[in-house]
Each structure stands twice: as structure tokens, then as C-alpha cells.
Design a protein around this motif. Sequence first.
Motif, short mmCIF file in Angstrom:
data_model
loop_
_atom_site.label_atom_id
_atom_site.label_comp_id
_atom_site.label_asym_id
_atom_site.label_seq_id
_atom_site.Cartn_x
_atom_site.Cartn_y
_atom_site.Cartn_z
N GLN A 1 0.83 -1.20 0.00
CA GLN A 1 0.00 0.00 0.00
C GLN A 1 0.87 1.25 0.00
N ASP A 2 1.95 1.23 0.78
CA ASP A 2 2.85 2.38 0.82
C ASP A 2 3.50 2.61 -0.54
N GLU A 3 3.89 1.53 -1.21
CA GLU A 3 4.51 1.66 -2.52
C GLU A 3 3.51 2.23 -3.53
N GLN A 4 2.26 1.78 -3.46
CA GLN A 4 1.24 2.29 -4.37
C GLN A 4 0.97 3.77 -4.10
N LEU A 5 0.92 4.14 -2.82
CA LEU A 5 0.71 5.54 -2.47
C LEU A 5 1.83 6.41 -3.01
N GLU A 6 3.06 5.91 -2.91
CA GLU A 6 4.20 6.67 -3.41
C GLU A 6 4.11 6.85 -4.92
N ARG A 7 3.71 5.80 -5.63
CA ARG A 7 3.56 5.91 -7.09
C ARG A 7 2.46 6.89 -7.45
N ASP A 8 1.33 6.81 -6.73
CA ASP A 8 0.22 7.73 -7.00
C ASP A 8 0.63 9.17 -6.73
N LEU A 9 1.39 9.37 -5.66
CA LEU A 9 1.82 10.72 -5.30
C LEU A 9 2.78 11.28 -6.35
N GLN A 10 3.72 10.46 -6.81
CA GLN A 10 4.65 10.90 -7.84
C GLN A 10 3.91 11.28 -9.12
N SER A 11 2.92 10.47 -9.46
CA SER A 11 2.12 10.76 -10.65
C SER A 11 1.34 12.06 -10.48
N ILE B 1 2.11 14.61 -8.59
CA ILE B 1 3.03 15.75 -8.63
C ILE B 1 3.36 16.12 -10.08
N MET B 2 3.56 15.12 -10.93
CA MET B 2 3.87 15.39 -12.33
C MET B 2 2.71 16.05 -13.06
N GLU B 3 1.49 15.87 -12.56
CA GLU B 3 0.32 16.46 -13.20
C GLU B 3 0.04 17.88 -12.72
N LEU B 4 0.79 18.36 -11.73
CA LEU B 4 0.59 19.72 -11.24
C LEU B 4 0.98 20.75 -12.30
N PRO B 5 0.37 21.94 -12.25
CA PRO B 5 0.85 23.02 -13.11
C PRO B 5 2.34 23.27 -12.83
N GLU B 6 3.06 23.69 -13.86
CA GLU B 6 4.51 23.80 -13.75
C GLU B 6 4.95 24.69 -12.59
N ARG B 7 4.27 25.82 -12.39
CA ARG B 7 4.69 26.74 -11.34
C ARG B 7 4.50 26.13 -9.96
N GLU B 8 3.40 25.43 -9.75
CA GLU B 8 3.16 24.80 -8.45
C GLU B 8 4.15 23.66 -8.22
N ARG B 9 4.47 22.93 -9.27
CA ARG B 9 5.46 21.86 -9.15
C ARG B 9 6.83 22.44 -8.80
N MET B 10 7.15 23.58 -9.39
CA MET B 10 8.43 24.23 -9.10
C MET B 10 8.47 24.71 -7.65
N LEU C 1 -0.23 29.32 -3.52
CA LEU C 1 0.02 28.35 -4.58
C LEU C 1 0.49 27.01 -4.03
N MET C 2 1.28 27.05 -2.96
CA MET C 2 1.73 25.81 -2.36
C MET C 2 0.55 25.04 -1.77
N LYS C 3 -0.33 25.75 -1.08
CA LYS C 3 -1.48 25.08 -0.49
C LYS C 3 -2.46 24.61 -1.56
N GLN C 4 -2.56 25.36 -2.64
CA GLN C 4 -3.40 24.91 -3.75
C GLN C 4 -2.82 23.64 -4.36
N ALA C 5 -1.50 23.56 -4.44
CA ALA C 5 -0.85 22.35 -4.95
C ALA C 5 -1.18 21.15 -4.07
N VAL C 6 -1.16 21.36 -2.75
CA VAL C 6 -1.49 20.28 -1.83
C VAL C 6 -2.94 19.84 -2.02
N MET C 7 -3.84 20.81 -2.24
CA MET C 7 -5.24 20.48 -2.51
C MET C 7 -5.36 19.62 -3.76
N ARG C 8 -4.60 19.97 -4.79
CA ARG C 8 -4.63 19.18 -6.03
C ARG C 8 -4.13 17.76 -5.77
#
Length: 243
Positions: free
Chosen positions: A172-182, A184-193, A222-229
Motif C-alpha cells: 500500500q505504501d509503494e502504491q501511495l508513493e507511485r500515485d503521489l509521484q504521478s 506531482i507530475m500532473e501539477l501546473p509547472e509553477r506549483e510543481r516548481m 500556490l503551495m497550499k493549492q498544490a497540496v489540494m490538487r
Amino acid sequence: MKSVVYNPTETREERLTRHLPMVKRIAGQMAAQLPASVDIADLEQAGMIGLWDALERGLEQSAAQFGAYAAIRIRGAIYDELRRQDWLPRRSRTQERSIQKGIQALTQSLRRPPEDVEIAAHLGWTLEAYQAALAQSSLQLVYLEDLSPGEGLDFTERHADNSIAQPDAALQDEQLERDLQSAIMELPERERMILSLYYQEDLQLKEIGQVLDVSESRVSQLMKQAVMRLRASLQAHGAAPAR
């Protein structure tokens, strides 16, 4: 092969001492996923209470059964203590849920990350009201109450069962990590930065604002909006229950 049963002459204090490394290990794992303001010593103290409770209730269990049972009681006691110390007002939590659900709905319908003005319009809020709600939100990805959603029972009582072992959470932890990485990659560029500069480069919000030529308060929004996303994305993948 016959199960090994604990020595009946061993005192509770001796058993407690023998399992202290388990308390420290679980507390350390949980502390790594919590804000830096959470004192690991408090987690260990709560875990000790859970271990003592396990010793009181699980005296006749085999070694393997007791280890799994004790882990449940330790983790549950820590969750319950953290829930009691939760700092976010209920109204702010409700607003966060609304924002999270709005982001999830818009992301699905638009097939792209929605802009803040679109999120505000979807919620029926002004942009100023939306930004004010962001300012009051937390940076916590998954809430403790999401991890223990039962009615009328604390985490320990819902998950403690002398007859079963604790499920292995590694997959479950490994799946959560994969989902989280995915996510993050889907975030708008500025929020990811912003997340990268804050968590990987250790820049302060003011310094990030200078890099992006925006105010410190805007960086925080923007950081908190990224967390919401990220929460919305994890919920869509089944990693974070909706409330």
C-alpha cells in the motif's frame, strides 16, 4: 510447527522493555509523514500507552500474533493522540473538503488542472474568498480522521482484533508513493516548481517569491493549492478517502 508462547513468568515491565524498539520504529515512520512541529517524543509516549494496552490484552498470544497485535495498538494509540491534538478548526476543514472536491470535479471535466478563478467560480465563491480559505488551510496531505473514519470508535478499537494479524502495509505504501509521484507530475509547472524549491532546495517562501517574482503570500497560496490538487488526485486513486 508449534507456536512459541511468551514465558508466563516474564513481567509486563520486561515485555514492555523488549518491545520498545517497535514503538520507536513505528513512531519514527509516522513522524516522517507529519509536520515538523510534531514532537516524535510525544508519538513515542502515546505508542508506549498502546504497547502497554497490548500487553494487558494479549498475554496469551503467540509471538507472531502478539507482534502484529502490538503494532496495531501502538499505531492506533498514536493516531488517537494526534487526532486529539489536531489544530485545524472544523470550519477550515470543511472548506478544505469543498475545495478538494471542486478541484477533483473540475480536473475530471476539464481534463486539465483548473485555474484558481475556475475553482472559485465552481464553488460559488469570490476569488478573494477562495484565496482566504487557502490561507487558512494546512499542508497536510492525508488527515488522520481519513485514516480512521468509523463512527463512535477510536482507531485502536476499530482495528484491534486478537484473532488476526496486521495486514502488511508495504504494498500500500509503494502504491501511495507511485500515485503521489504521478500526481506531482500532473501539477501546473509553477506549483510543481514551488514544491521542488521548498522541499528539495530548502528555500523559504520569501526566497521562492523572489525567484518567481510574486509575493510571499502568493507563494503560500500556490503551495497550499498544490497540496489540494494532490489530495484530490490521491482521492481519485483511492489513496485518500473523501469526507
